[in-house]
Design a protein around this motif. Structure first.
Motif, PDB file in Angstrom:
ATOM      1  N   GLU A 102       0.672  -1.250  -0.039  1.00 37.56           N
ATOM      2  CA  GLU A 102      -0.055  -0.045   0.123  1.00 37.56           C
ATOM      3  C   GLU A 102       1.035   1.144   0.107  1.00 37.56           C
ATOM      4  O   GLU A 102       2.052   1.226  -0.048  1.00 37.56           O
ATOM      5  N   GLY A 103       0.217   2.383  -0.320  1.00 37.95           N
ATOM      6  CA  GLY A 103       0.758   3.706  -0.215  1.00 37.95           C
ATOM      7  C   GLY A 103       1.461   4.170  -1.330  1.00 37.95           C
ATOM      8  O   GLY A 103       2.029   5.232  -1.730  1.00 37.95           O
ATOM      9  N   PHE A 104       1.088   3.493  -2.507  1.00 38.08           N
ATOM     10  CA  PHE A 104       1.249   3.946  -3.828  1.00 38.08           C
ATOM     11  C   PHE A 104       0.350   3.445  -4.866  1.00 38.08           C
ATOM     12  O   PHE A 104      -0.336   2.688  -4.908  1.00 38.08           O
ATOM     13  N   ASP A 105       0.559   3.900  -6.084  1.00 36.51           N
ATOM     14  CA  ASP A 105      -0.382   3.720  -7.244  1.00 36.51           C
ATOM     15  C   ASP A 105       0.281   2.392  -7.893  1.00 36.51           C
ATOM     16  O   ASP A 105       1.242   2.644  -8.518  1.00 36.51           O
ATOM     17  N   TRP A 106      -0.461   1.247  -7.783  1.00 31.11           N
ATOM     18  CA  TRP A 106       0.287   0.103  -8.579  1.00 31.11           C
ATOM     19  C   TRP A 106       0.658   0.231 -10.007  1.00 31.11           C
ATOM     20  O   TRP A 106       1.775  -0.080 -10.389  1.00 31.11           O
ATOM     21  N   GLN A 107      -0.206   0.656 -10.779  1.00 26.94           N
ATOM     22  CA  GLN A 107       0.155   0.521 -12.214  1.00 26.94           C
ATOM     23  C   GLN A 107       1.193   1.329 -12.739  1.00 26.94           C
ATOM     24  O   GLN A 107       2.263   0.692 -13.101  1.00 26.94           O
ATOM     25  N   PRO A 108       1.170   2.812 -12.406  1.00 28.35           N
ATOM     26  CA  PRO A 108       2.337   3.615 -12.756  1.00 28.35           C
ATOM     27  C   PRO A 108       3.702   3.139 -12.186  1.00 28.35           C
ATOM     28  O   PRO A 108       4.708   3.008 -12.640  1.00 28.35           O
ATOM     29  N   ASP A 109       3.459   2.798 -10.871  1.00 32.83           N
ATOM     30  CA  ASP A 109       4.769   2.740  -9.889  1.00 32.83           C
ATOM     31  C   ASP A 109       5.325   1.360 -10.191  1.00 32.83           C
ATOM     32  O   ASP A 109       6.605   1.060 -10.052  1.00 32.83           O
ATOM     33  N   ILE A 110       4.521   0.111 -10.390  1.00 30.16           N
ATOM     34  CA  ILE A 110       5.189  -1.254 -10.818  1.00 30.16           C
ATOM     35  C   ILE A 110       5.760  -0.900 -11.951  1.00 30.16           C
ATOM     36  O   ILE A 110       7.120  -1.534 -12.396  1.00 30.16           O
ATOM     37  N   ASN A 111       5.102  -0.349 -13.119  1.00 35.65           N
ATOM     38  CA  ASN A 111       5.884   0.029 -14.450  1.00 35.65           C
ATOM     39  C   ASN A 111       7.141   0.910 -14.184  1.00 35.65           C
ATOM     40  O   ASN A 111       8.186   0.385 -14.940  1.00 35.65           O
ATOM     41  N   ARG A 112       7.127   1.792 -13.362  1.00 34.64           N
ATOM     42  CA  ARG A 112       8.183   2.634 -13.063  1.00 34.64           C
ATOM     43  C   ARG A 112       9.374   1.858 -12.617  1.00 34.64           C
ATOM     44  O   ARG A 112      10.601   1.980 -12.997  1.00 34.64           O
ATOM     45  N   ALA A 113       9.213   0.995 -11.576  1.00 38.48           N
ATOM     46  CA  ALA A 113      10.153  -0.207 -10.883  1.00 38.48           C
ATOM     47  C   ALA A 113      10.864  -0.774 -12.081  1.00 38.48           C
ATOM     48  O   ALA A 113      11.946  -0.944 -12.094  1.00 38.48           O
ATOM     49  N   ILE A 114       9.915  -1.299 -13.079  1.00 37.94           N
ATOM     50  CA  ILE A 114      10.415  -2.339 -14.134  1.00 37.94           C
ATOM     51  C   ILE A 114      11.339  -1.417 -14.906  1.00 37.94           C
ATOM     52  O   ILE A 114      12.488  -2.065 -15.261  1.00 37.94           O
ATOM     53  N   ASN A 115      11.175  -0.399 -15.214  1.00 34.31           N
ATOM     54  CA  ASN A 115      11.686   0.466 -16.147  1.00 34.31           C
ATOM     55  C   ASN A 115      13.353   1.182 -15.669  1.00 34.31           C
ATOM     56  O   ASN A 115      14.142   1.027 -16.280  1.00 34.31           O
ATOM     57  N   LEU A 116      13.098   1.489 -14.185  1.00 30.81           N
ATOM     58  CA  LEU A 116      14.186   2.025 -13.619  1.00 30.81           C
ATOM     59  C   LEU A 116      15.447   0.461 -13.321  1.00 30.81           C
ATOM     60  O   LEU A 116      16.534   0.939 -13.884  1.00 30.81           O
ATOM     61  N   LEU A 117      14.851  -0.602 -13.316  1.00 27.88           N
ATOM     62  CA  LEU A 117      15.798  -1.724 -13.124  1.00 27.88           C
ATOM     63  C   LEU A 117      16.051  -2.267 -14.571  1.00 27.88           C
ATOM     64  O   LEU A 117      17.282  -3.030 -14.505  1.00 27.88           O
ATOM     65  N   ARG A 118      15.427  -1.892 -15.733  1.00 27.24           N
ATOM     66  CA  ARG A 118      15.972  -2.009 -16.869  1.00 27.24           C
ATOM     67  C   ARG A 118      17.149  -1.227 -17.212  1.00 27.24           C
ATOM     68  O   ARG A 118      18.017  -1.635 -18.125  1.00 27.24           O
ATOM     69  N   GLN A 119      17.323  -0.013 -16.721  1.00 28.86           N
ATOM     70  CA  GLN A 119      18.197   0.862 -17.163  1.00 28.86           C
ATOM     71  C   GLN A 119      19.415   0.948 -16.157  1.00 28.86           C
ATOM     72  O   GLN A 119      20.503   1.288 -16.553  1.00 28.86           O
ATOM     73  N   LYS A 120      19.334   0.464 -15.031  1.00 30.40           N
ATOM     74  CA  LYS A 120      20.323   0.612 -13.917  1.00 30.40           C
ATOM     75  C   LYS A 120      20.320  -0.796 -12.902  1.00 30.40           C
ATOM     76  O   LYS A 120      19.537  -1.004 -12.522  1.00 30.40           O
ATOM     77  N   THR A 121      21.417  -1.465 -13.019  1.00 32.54           N
ATOM     78  CA  THR A 121      21.635  -2.412 -12.157  1.00 32.54           C
ATOM     79  C   THR A 121      21.930  -2.010 -10.677  1.00 32.54           C
ATOM     80  O   THR A 121      22.832  -1.285 -10.399  1.00 32.54           O
ATOM     81  N   MET A 122      21.030  -2.269  -9.912  1.00 31.83           N
ATOM     82  CA  MET A 122      21.232  -2.011  -8.272  1.00 31.83           C
ATOM     83  C   MET A 122      20.721  -3.215  -7.303  1.00 31.83           C
ATOM     84  O   MET A 122      19.521  -3.835  -8.114  1.00 31.83           O
TER      85      MET A 122
END
Lengths: 280, 280, 280, 280
Positions: C139-159
């Motif tokens: 909870e505490g975030f909007d699933w659709q935009p934020d799950i997609n954000r997480a996926i794209n962040l991790l495609r761009q940068k290894t962390m």
């Protein structure tokens, strides 16, 4: 609450039958089955076996269903094995003529009938121009060396890999089971992180192929003319449903009388009809 | 080393085209594509789009491909969407008339055209006689409440669940991707430990259906007359290969020019041909 | 056949308790539980909560268990959350100070207490020097935009990516469940084909950590002094068994009285003891 | 850009070493390794092997590392095998004294040293009071009958199943690999739809156990005193990171010099340091 199979069958002109658990069990053909099949044929029904068994040719499979009066109940062209789809794939996609395989000698039929040369994987040399690997059957080879051989062959060279039987497991006797070639394929896929070309139920393509084979013998065939009869929710019923034909679950094999509703709810796979067996 | 798509296409009378990554990208139709398609049509080629997009009807999709002179390049009956298979399944297998769905309003076309009544899952009451759940598109609903609603509905009642788009992910802009409805279906399946009825590439059944649709317009069609053209090894090429038709990988979308051989070796999926794009 | 929890507890000096399904349910603390806990404390037992809940700090969790006479039954240092392992990991392994997170504001406690700066993923700009991503709560975030954000962040940068709660699902009310952050992590992992760093039961490391925390308060502690008490075979019992401590299944939550033996046979996870609940 | 291992090692008092790919390869101990180890010992470093190998006892493993002057470099108590965790589990959780196993005779050490009686699965009769099944090694039994035996035993009786080596695969010679017992466990789990108790890297518990073993010999040990040295991102580095100790990747085994960055990005597992090998 369970339906009579004979009464149900009256509503269809074409019947697709799973073999193991419906027609046969570990002791051979189930008592009374040959007579029911003869009765259906005499009533004009068109009968087909739709099976994931690729251990031998349809011709050899047909020998198991000989009626004292009617003779062969399933001529070769009425037995539709997932191996035939593997054969068609090999014919269409393999360039080099030699195909390495895992399985019994009899299962190599599906390579030969594609016009290719089968060679047991254990006999393949590194220098052989192997065009594809075919996983045909769980018997006929020594698992430890040959599974490791398959893995290392596929790490060295990219080639088509076909699995002629999608099942992970099959019943052997009593309640016992054995790992089927589909289970071995899972192991190899998981180690290589690849997915092979796998044929058989519950793939709707297996049913599309069976439909086209049956249409050649029964002109004008429509999906609603067909009943798929099987004992396994996860293959026979799931695949028949996806293809859009009516499905009937028999309680004579994998699915038990005392927990079929639980199994339906757990899997979410809903047969259109449920019968005790085809012979009762 | 890469082939010319135009020269390759000359060898086939029917061409199956993936949409995203081949005809379109996030900016719209790719430069030069409309002209190549017009040229192919003028040369007598029969063109079909084979797509996992079930977000709107084929009629609406056809509006994206209008040539200044030839008009609509893909009339409605030339666009084969995985949604049509979902529609056929719903028509064959759903008893109660109301079908709950996740997706945009436009995607409900595939329920309506099956003669059923679509209802957004968020508007379904516990007392509604829901006959099936359809996962159609990743947009048009609020993920958190509606994914949880779907899970709890399916824990309470066993019903058919259809996924109209097998993709886990789709490209949005630049290098970014978004979770497709197939990815959401994975999540729900994993939590329920069930497998839904899923339509679309790479399922060979999607190609069998496309073949039968094309055969209705092109009498006497044989598999060897067809070329499947796609940008994704794991869907377009894998599925086309399994169905036994020739496959051509375009490097204009998912698969990059600088690592396509790596991608082929890693996946074990081997296209018959490789071209830069259809417009070069 | 079921044991009395009170009699069983007498054989141990330290008791590890799961929270949800053992101490609490969707209505709050289960009737009678506070009195049983008080009785155990008065008898000299050392009590600890071992939980996958990382939605808020142990200090805030402790407010739920206040006895009219004894006050706080679980002081902050008696509540062992999987979030603490995530905190230790972040402290040891993250170089840049900003950690993007998905979860409620309260859950960011586990980032702050590692000496790092939590930032909701939706507020992170492309230029932010993000050192890690933490999946803390559903909870505490909007699933659709934020799950997609997480996926794209991790495609761009290894962390490093840390998941502070291994659960896929959690109960909400009646029989309903909701997807937990571990379920969302599964979705993201599956799309990226990566595995994240995930903390919590049934991981034996969660029990090793609890053991070391308890040892600091109970000198000379041995494994055989500890009883793990939980309602879920797959987390509490599986993990306790793997760590080699005695385990007791309570039938007050996830596992039902009428099918616990079925659940044990299906999972292969065998508790050492079975009780109705801690309050009976 | 690669670091010198010798310089790096100076910063730590305790060094955890993976065996295969770091100390040994298919030809035996890697050239120069014994001398480096001797040098580190002479410099006062505390050295431990942390290995998923459960094919024989630590005592037998120690014979592989004998320095001409210093003698045994790793006495028995410096070799930490995942088999030891399996042993502790069996000791804590098995009630009947006979434990069926798959593996070489030598691997049964881990059952015997738990005070239990090992019996090869192929020699177990249906009437034997088997208390658990241990999957110890991929050799020493005939895969086809014995894997099927294991599956049928576990379908008949619910019992603990322990896997003493979490690896799916291990290197054998050149670039070839062989399926490890963890891979066979995957196959059996998948067919039974169960998850077994599995020990070894990358499980953080393996590192917690190694830490506690090392602490017994090195009083006051802190995590930051330890360097984990391995050749495999997915086991050595992933697990060391999760436990919160520093990790160093050696390019002398599984991970290649020309693609290690690709492997790091693909897996998301980030070593703290990278060196060519310990002997360069």
């Amino acid at each position: 609450m369970l339906l009579s199979f004979r009464a149900l069958a009256d509503n269809y002109s074409v019947i697709f039958l799973d073999a193991y658990g419906v027609l046969k069990n570990f002791e051979g053909v189930i008592d009374g089955v040959l007579d029911v099949l003869a009765e259906l044929k005499n009533a004009g029904k068109e009968l087909f076996i739709v099976t994931n068994d690729a251990s031998r040719s349809p011709k050899k499979m047909s020998l198991a269903y000989v009626h004292p009066e009617l003779g062969e109940l399933f001529p070769e062209d009425r037995i539709i094995s997932s191996g035939l789809l593997a054969r068609d794939f090999l014919r269409a996609k393999v360039r080099d003529r030699t195909v390495a395989y895992l399985g019994k000698r009899d299962s190599a039929y599906y390579i030969e009938s594609a016009g290719l040369i089968p060679k047991p994987l254990s006999e393949c040399a590194a220098s052989d121009p192997i065009g594809a690997l075919a996983l045909l059957d769980d018997e006929g080879f020594d698992w430890q060396p040959d599974i490791n051989r398959a893995i290392n062959l596929l790490r060295q060279k990219t080639m088509p890999v076909v699995v002629a039987n999608a099942d992970k497991v099959y019943p052997v006797h009593g309640n016992a089971v054995a790992v089927a070639v589909g289970g071995l394929a899972d192991l190899i896929e998981s180690i290589l992180d690849k997915r092979f070309v796998r044929f058989g139920k519950p793939d709707a393509y297996m049913f599309a192929y069976s439909f086209s084979r049956a249409s050649a013998l029964v002109p004008g065939l429509r999906r609603k003319d067909i009943l798929m009869v099987g004992d396994t929710l996860d293959t026979d019923i799931r695949g028949g449903n996806k293809f859009g034909i009516d499905t009937a679950l028999m309680l004579s094999g994998n699915t038990q009388r005392d927990n079929y509703q639980l199994a339906i709810d757990a899997s979410g796979v809903i047969p259109d009809f449920i019968c005790e067996s085809i012979a009762t």
